[in-house]
Design a protein around this motif. Structure first.
Motif, PDB file in Angstrom:
ATOM      1  N   GLU A 178       1.070  -5.341  10.457  1.00  0.00           N
ATOM      2  CA  GLU A 178      -0.319  -5.009  10.149  1.00  0.00           C
ATOM      3  C   GLU A 178      -0.664  -3.542  10.398  1.00  0.00           C
ATOM      4  O   GLU A 178      -1.734  -3.079  10.013  1.00  0.00           O
ATOM      5  N   SER A 179       0.228  -2.788  11.022  1.00  0.00           N
ATOM      6  CA  SER A 179      -0.048  -1.383  11.345  1.00  0.00           C
ATOM      7  C   SER A 179      -0.456  -0.530  10.147  1.00  0.00           C
ATOM      8  O   SER A 179      -1.333   0.321  10.278  1.00  0.00           O
ATOM      9  N   PRO A 180       0.146  -0.721   8.964  1.00  0.00           N
ATOM     10  CA  PRO A 180      -0.300   0.083   7.820  1.00  0.00           C
ATOM     11  C   PRO A 180      -1.792  -0.101   7.496  1.00  0.00           C
ATOM     12  O   PRO A 180      -2.449   0.845   7.061  1.00  0.00           O
ATOM     13  N   GLN A 181      -2.333  -1.289   7.752  1.00  0.00           N
ATOM     14  CA  GLN A 181      -3.759  -1.515   7.511  1.00  0.00           C
ATOM     15  C   GLN A 181      -4.607  -0.655   8.448  1.00  0.00           C
ATOM     16  O   GLN A 181      -5.622  -0.078   8.034  1.00  0.00           O
ATOM     17  N   GLU A 184      -4.245   3.016   7.423  1.00  0.00           N
ATOM     18  CA  GLU A 184      -5.007   3.288   6.205  1.00  0.00           C
ATOM     19  C   GLU A 184      -6.490   3.484   6.513  1.00  0.00           C
ATOM     20  O   GLU A 184      -7.126   4.415   6.015  1.00  0.00           O
ATOM     21  N   ARG A 185      -7.062   2.627   7.365  1.00  0.00           N
ATOM     22  CA  ARG A 185      -8.474   2.759   7.719  1.00  0.00           C
ATOM     23  C   ARG A 185      -8.720   4.055   8.498  1.00  0.00           C
ATOM     24  O   ARG A 185      -9.685   4.756   8.245  1.00  0.00           O
ATOM     25  N   ALA A 186      -7.829   4.379   9.417  1.00  0.00           N
ATOM     26  CA  ALA A 186      -7.976   5.618  10.184  1.00  0.00           C
ATOM     27  C   ALA A 186      -7.872   6.835   9.272  1.00  0.00           C
ATOM     28  O   ALA A 186      -8.610   7.812   9.429  1.00  0.00           O
ATOM     29  N   THR A 187      -6.969   6.780   8.294  1.00  0.00           N
ATOM     30  CA  THR A 187      -6.799   7.874   7.335  1.00  0.00           C
ATOM     31  C   THR A 187      -8.053   8.048   6.489  1.00  0.00           C
ATOM     32  O   THR A 187      -8.511   9.172   6.268  1.00  0.00           O
ATOM     33  N   GLN A 240       4.032   7.522   5.079  1.00  0.00           N
ATOM     34  CA  GLN A 240       3.430   6.759   3.992  1.00  0.00           C
ATOM     35  C   GLN A 240       2.017   7.212   3.653  1.00  0.00           C
ATOM     36  O   GLN A 240       1.446   6.748   2.676  1.00  0.00           O
ATOM     37  N   THR A 241       1.451   8.092   4.446  1.00  0.00           N
ATOM     38  CA  THR A 241       0.105   8.586   4.179  1.00  0.00           C
ATOM     39  C   THR A 241       0.170  10.010   3.660  1.00  0.00           C
ATOM     40  O   THR A 241       1.082  10.762   4.006  1.00  0.00           O
TER      41      THR A 241
END
Length: 150
Positions: A16-19, A22-25, A77-78
């Motif tokens: 779930e870390s990518p989620q 993504e929100r932090a980004t 990935q960001t």
């Protein structure tokens, strides 16, 4: 909405870390803020109570190296520049509070699994981060990648 200047994303390196990242980004981009990421490894002596007469330092170093590699893989990935990647050893909430204070962060973003019942009584990392932070904390509701929840 408050304009944040430095955001720290606390990542547990789960699926779930990518989620959370993504929100932090998205927030960092919207606020024109810097973004750092952090992962905290609990010392192996916590897990074994320090009662084992075995030197676990090499295993701990391997865990730290693996975490650094995984954190770096996630940040690639960001498309937003990550200011710093931190891999810390200690109790997650305590280390994130300390890091936020040291770095002058004004927001910590963590994932929340929405625990209920007995699991909620036992507490969670996101709950611990929220209750001791000297800055704002955003708990991002994450869903398991195989789940149909959003």
């Amino acid at each position: 909405m408050a304009a944040y200047h430095h955001i720290i994303a606390g990542l547990d390196l789960s699926e779930e870390s990518p989620q959370v990242l993504e929100r932090a980004t998205e927030l960092a981009r919207a606020c024109n803020a810097t973004l750092s990421v952090a992962h905290v490894i609990e010392p192996l002596t916590f897990a074994y109570g320090g009662d084992m007469p075995v030197d676990l330092s090499e295993v701990q170093e391997q865990l730290q190296l693996k975490a650094e590699q995984e954190l770096h893989r996630l940040t690639r990935q960001t498309d937003l520049t990550i200011q710093q990647e931190h891999v810390l050893v200690g109790q997650p909430a305590t280390e994130l509070h300390y890091l936020a204070n040291q770095e002058g962060a004004d927001l910590i973003v963590v994932g929340s699994h929405g625990r209920k019942g007995f699991a909620l009584l036992l507490g969670s990392t996101s709950n611990s981060v929220m209750h001791g932070a000297s800055c704002d904390v955003l708990a991002v509701r994450v869903s398991h990648p195989d789940s149909s929840e959003t």
